[in-house]
Design a protein around this motif. Structure first.
Motif, PDB file in Angstrom:
ATOM      1  N   LEU A 486      96.516  24.493 -34.878  1.00 24.73           N
ATOM      2  CA  LEU A 486      96.184  24.695 -33.317  1.00 24.73           C
ATOM      3  C   LEU A 486      96.040  26.059 -32.781  1.00 24.73           C
ATOM      4  O   LEU A 486      97.044  26.559 -33.061  1.00 24.73           O
ATOM      5  CB  LEU A 486      97.200  23.890 -32.569  1.00 24.73           C
ATOM      6  N   ALA A 487      94.696  26.262 -32.607  1.00 29.21           N
ATOM      7  CA  ALA A 487      94.477  27.662 -32.269  1.00 29.21           C
ATOM      8  C   ALA A 487      94.642  28.285 -30.705  1.00 29.21           C
ATOM      9  O   ALA A 487      94.914  29.108 -30.143  1.00 29.21           O
ATOM     10  CB  ALA A 487      93.067  28.146 -32.714  1.00 29.21           C
ATOM     11  N   ALA A 488      94.134  27.130 -29.904  1.00 24.30           N
ATOM     12  CA  ALA A 488      94.099  27.214 -28.403  1.00 24.30           C
ATOM     13  C   ALA A 488      94.255  25.978 -27.884  1.00 24.30           C
ATOM     14  O   ALA A 488      93.944  24.892 -28.312  1.00 24.30           O
ATOM     15  CB  ALA A 488      92.959  28.067 -28.032  1.00 24.30           C
ATOM     16  N   VAL A 489      94.610  25.905 -26.575  1.00 20.84           N
ATOM     17  CA  VAL A 489      94.636  24.747 -25.740  1.00 20.84           C
ATOM     18  C   VAL A 489      93.764  25.236 -24.482  1.00 20.84           C
ATOM     19  O   VAL A 489      93.872  26.301 -24.044  1.00 20.84           O
ATOM     20  CB  VAL A 489      96.043  24.366 -25.422  1.00 20.84           C
ATOM     21  N   LEU A 499      99.918  31.702 -29.545  1.00 22.92           N
ATOM     22  CA  LEU A 499     100.212  32.716 -30.127  1.00 22.92           C
ATOM     23  C   LEU A 499     101.600  32.334 -31.093  1.00 22.92           C
ATOM     24  O   LEU A 499     101.626  32.783 -32.167  1.00 22.92           O
ATOM     25  CB  LEU A 499     100.977  33.755 -29.334  1.00 22.92           C
ATOM     26  N   ALA A 500     102.289  31.313 -30.770  1.00 28.55           N
ATOM     27  CA  ALA A 500     103.293  30.891 -31.910  1.00 28.55           C
ATOM     28  C   ALA A 500     103.519  29.417 -31.439  1.00 28.55           C
ATOM     29  O   ALA A 500     103.281  28.806 -30.116  1.00 28.55           O
ATOM     30  CB  ALA A 500     104.500  31.633 -31.359  1.00 28.55           C
ATOM     31  N   ARG A 524     103.987  29.122 -27.478  1.00 27.31           N
ATOM     32  CA  ARG A 524     103.859  30.625 -26.702  1.00 27.31           C
ATOM     33  C   ARG A 524     102.174  30.858 -26.637  1.00 27.31           C
ATOM     34  O   ARG A 524     101.530  31.026 -27.382  1.00 27.31           O
ATOM     35  CB  ARG A 524     104.279  31.819 -27.344  1.00 27.31           C
ATOM     36  N   LEU A 525     101.780  30.619 -25.190  1.00 24.78           N
ATOM     37  CA  LEU A 525     100.489  30.836 -25.068  1.00 24.78           C
ATOM     38  C   LEU A 525      99.925  32.109 -24.315  1.00 24.78           C
ATOM     39  O   LEU A 525     100.778  32.467 -23.305  1.00 24.78           O
ATOM     40  CB  LEU A 525      99.893  29.855 -23.916  1.00 24.78           C
TER      41      LEU A 525
ATOM     42  N   GLY B 193     107.188  38.168 -22.891  1.00 20.63           N
ATOM     43  CA  GLY B 193     106.664  38.873 -24.222  1.00 20.63           C
ATOM     44  C   GLY B 193     107.032  38.093 -25.395  1.00 20.63           C
ATOM     45  O   GLY B 193     107.875  37.299 -25.201  1.00 20.63           O
ATOM     46  N   ALA B 194     106.511  38.778 -26.440  1.00 21.07           N
ATOM     47  CA  ALA B 194     106.899  38.348 -27.986  1.00 21.07           C
ATOM     48  C   ALA B 194     108.485  38.582 -27.983  1.00 21.07           C
ATOM     49  O   ALA B 194     109.129  37.490 -28.628  1.00 21.07           O
ATOM     50  CB  ALA B 194     106.173  38.946 -28.944  1.00 21.07           C
ATOM     51  N   GLY B 195     109.029  39.600 -27.550  1.00 18.72           N
ATOM     52  CA  GLY B 195     110.374  39.831 -27.984  1.00 18.72           C
ATOM     53  C   GLY B 195     111.326  39.372 -26.738  1.00 18.72           C
ATOM     54  O   GLY B 195     112.541  39.447 -26.979  1.00 18.72           O
TER      55      GLY B 195
END
Lengths: 549, 224
Positions: A486-489, A499-500, A524-525, B193-195
């Protein structure tokens, strides 16, 4: 065969109970005057008299000063007093007023008897122990409180405290407010009163009058052994009453219905202020009646009768059972001033639609009663404007379906300080969760963690984190993949790069009703943040359900 | 002597609480996150004023607001959440330490979005002005009021500010970046953010000297 008739000794008579009697003289007149006080805002006061069956039965002091007397015909009364207001007697309304007073007086005594037509009898058995001295001070205190309460209800009365129902009633009806009569002196107190004061049967009263017995003392001085022969058992019973010996118990008044007050106005009301004034008086009386029964109103129903023969209904919901009229009026004022009725108000009915026990609470150190009052007022205002369902406290529900994992209940202002339960958790609730490999875990969230203070908030480390926002309806996502990943929505017209993505958490169940089977991920978008998405196993579609905001 | 002074002050504080007065000398409430407190004057959000947390939909601002409510309700206090968007998830609030029995959720039933926003603002004003709550979080979609006269929207917001001053509660306003701004004393911009969360202090009215010693932005590493 001859039967032996044994003569057994008379069973010892129970002692006469201590009674507080309140006699309301001219109750029909008092009620009519009170009604005029509440329903009319015209400061001019005309003389007033009450008539029944074509005869005046009572009149106010001004009418009496102008020559009106009980027993006059209406024509005679009007001739004696020009401008006299003559109102018909209403036994039903008088009885309702007496019962309303009885209801309010239940706050002072364990039992109240309604002795029609004008007397209330209160059980004063335990009053003598109210004061530290153990003397009659407690009964005086009870009498003073009862008189004060009846004054608040707009009634005046004569009071007496003595032993026995009939003697006490006689003293109140034919005497005045006096010091309590001790058990051994009741006979002396009754001696000078007319025999009729004992409330005897008419036939016996006629016979006693024929014998020349005018006063109770005359009856009391008769030798008792001659009375059954001359006057029958009723005569002996009357003699015992004359001695102040009346062990008969009170017949307690049990209110059956929730209280209701009706007011009709002499002139239609076009503004809110006079209506609120009338509502305050009605609420004060209703609150006193509820307090007597240990109840508090949770819902009030107001019906405004308008001049155009229509009704305007207002329902007031209270945050907690309350018998304090001042708190009701905080909400009622807001609702009434916001009304825009189509016609003036000619009558109003205030009824308690729902009530619940209203126990007195002992304040503890740290309690803030003013804030409690403010809290109840704002809760009532919010519920009145937004509806009861819009204002609630959430409670955890032991269900895995995320949107069903909490419920709503009435906000209780956190009054129950249960130090044994962790906040926000149901006691004894156990949760089973199945991970993807099918293993099930059980937890008891009500058991405090080691080293944790009872009642302290603590993060639930065993449970997966849930988003702070759950969308009312899941929003559909279009999955965009690359190489099986899944790369994007796409959400609406916007596309967000993934992203995750966390491993799946499967939530499924309720096969018996509305089955669901979802694999939830924390994603995480880019440009949006941490989101809670799920893939519906039934059709493979992807949905956005929550936001970790 | 110092111990006696502490005992006397403690008794005075208990009497104030019994009489329903605000604790003397305490005008800030911690956010529950040390890093966030570090960038706030007074190490917390001020009572009797609006503090705005501005961020996108998944920035972390709601978690900071709920954590603040949890801090404010320790002990006898109660808090409120005006949920104009109808998105608050109470199990997550409980996980952040909020006592659900002490959290009043106000969730108006929308007739239409603009009416829901207007009613939510009225509810926020009532709750803040009552003085019965220690902290109130307000989440109202002000974007639904864009069609209304800007002056009337501004008037509504000023009334809310005045209600917060009157009631003395901590008012946490959940705003969107670039959206209609509430008249606030403190404004933090939150982004994910990521952190963790990036929290930047954009405004702190009336505490210029205090803010000089505080960093203006932090990154909050959170487990949630």
């Amino acid at each position: 065969m001859q039967l032996e008739l044994g003569v057994t000794a008379a069973a010892p008579r129970a002692p006469a109970p201590r009674v507080l009697a309140l006699c309301f003289p001219d109750l029909p007149l008092q009620r009519a005057l009170g009604l005029r006080e509440t329903s009319s805002f015209d400061r001019r006061r005309t003389p007033l008299a009450v008539e029944r069956a074509g005869r005046v039965i009572a009149c106010d002091p001004e009418a009496r000063a102008r020559g009106v007397r009980a027993g006059d015909s209406p024509a005679q009364a009007r001739a004696a007093c020009a401008g006299l207001e003559l109102v018909p007697a209403d036994d039903a309304a008088d009885r309702a007023a007496l019962e309303a007073a009885a209801e309010a007086l239940l706050a002072l005594a364990p039992a109240v008897e309604v002795d029609w037509p004008d007397t209330l009898l209160l059980d004063a058995s335990g009053a003598s122990v109210l004061s530290a001295s153990g003397g009659g001070d407690g009964e005086v205190l009870l009498m003073e409180q009862a008189l004060a309460l009846t004054r608040e209800l707009g009634l005046r009365c004569r009071a007496a405290v003595a032993s026995g129902r009939a003697p006490c009633r006689a003293l109140a009806r034919h005497g005045g407010t006096m010091a309590p009569v001790s058990p051994g002196r009741v006979a002396n107190a009754l001696a000078g009163l007319p025999v009729e004061a004992l409330g005897l049967e008419p036939a016996l009263a006629v016979r006693l009058a024929a014998l020349g017995l005018r006063e109770i003392g005359d009856l009391a001085r008769l030798p008792p052994e001659t009375l059954p022969h001359r006057l029958g058992p009723a005569g002996l019973a009357a003699w015992r009453l004359a001695q102040g010996d009346d062990p008969s118990p009170l017949t307690p008044y049990v209110p059956r219905l929730l209280p209701e007050e009706r007011l009709e106005f002499e002139a239609p009301l076009e503004s809110a202020e006079p209506l609120l004034f009338a509502l305050k008086r009605a609420c004060d009386r209703i609150a006193a009646r509820l307090a007597g029964r240990g109840l508090g109103a949770t819902r009030l129903a107001l019906t405004l009768r308008l001049d155009d023969r229509t009704d305007e209904h207002v329902e007031v919901a209270l945050a907690a059972p309350s018998c304090a009229a001042a708190r009701w009026l905080l909400v009622i004022r807001e609702r009434v001033t916001a009304l825009r009725p189509g016609a003036p108000v000619v009558a109003v009915v205030v009824a308690v639609a729902d009530a619940a026990p209203c126990a007195m609470e002992q304040l503890a150190i740290g309690d803030r009663p003013r804030q409690l009052v403010a809290l109840e007022a704002v809760l009532s205002r919010l519920a009145g404007r937004l509806g009861e369902g819009a204002v609630f406290a959430a409670t955890r529900v032991d269900r895995h379906r995320p949107e069903a994992a909490y419920g709503a209940r009435a906000f209780a202002a956190g009054r129950k300080r249960d130090l044994q339960s962790a906040p926000g958790r149901e006691r004894g609730a156990k949760r089973r969760r199945s991970s993807r490999d099918g293993a099930a875990r059980e937890q008891d969230p009500a058991r405090p963690h080691d080293g944790e203070e009872p009642g302290a908030a603590s993060p639930d480390s065993d449970e997966p984190t849930r988003p702070t926002r759950l969308l009312p309806e899941p929003q559909p996502l279009v999955a965009l993949g690359e190489g099986g990943r899944l790369a994007a929505v796409r959400l609406g017209t916007q596309t967000f790069r993934v992203l995750a993505l966390s491993p799946a958490e499967r939530l499924a169940g309720e096969w018996w009703a509305d089955p669901y089977d979802r694999d939830y991920h924390r994603a995480r978008l880019e440009g949006l943040g941490e989101c809670w998405i799920f893939r519906d196993a039934s059709d493979g579609r992807l949905w956005l359900h929550g936001l970790f905001d | 002597m110092a111990a006696n002074t502490c005992v006397i002050e403690d008794l005075r504080e208990k009497i104030r609480r019994i009489e329903g007065q605000r604790p003397a000398g305490v005008t800030f409430v911690s956010s529950g996150w040390e890093q966030v407190d570090a960038i706030l004057p007074g190490s917390g959000f001020p009572r009797g004023a609006i503090s705005e947390l501005a961020g996108s939909r998944a920035s972390g601002k709601t978690a900071i607001a709920l954590s603040t409510l949890a801090q404010a309700t320790r002990g006898q206090g109660v808090a409120a959440f005006v949920d104009g968007r109808r998105e608050l998830y109470p199990p997550a609030a409980a996980a952040l330490g909020v006592d659900l029995e002490r959290l009043l959720v106000i969730r108006p039933d929308p007739v239409n979005p603009a009416e829901a926003a207007r009613v939510s603002l009225w509810a926020a004003e009532s709750v803040l002005a009552s003085g019965a709550f220690e902290a109130v979080a307000v989440d109202v979609p002000l974007e639904d009021l864009r069609g209304r006269n800007p002056a009337s929207v501004e008037a509504m917001l000023q009334r809310i500010r005045a209600a917060a001053e009157k009631g003395g509660a901590v008012a946490i306003w959940l705003g969107a970046p670039g959206g209609i701004r509430a008249p606030c004393a403190v404004r933090l911009e939150v982004s994910a953010g990521a952190g963790g969360w990036r929290v930047r202090r954009a405004r702190a009215r009336g505490a210029q000297d205090a803010t000089k010693a505080c960093p203006s932005s932090v990154v909050v590493h959170h487990a949630a």
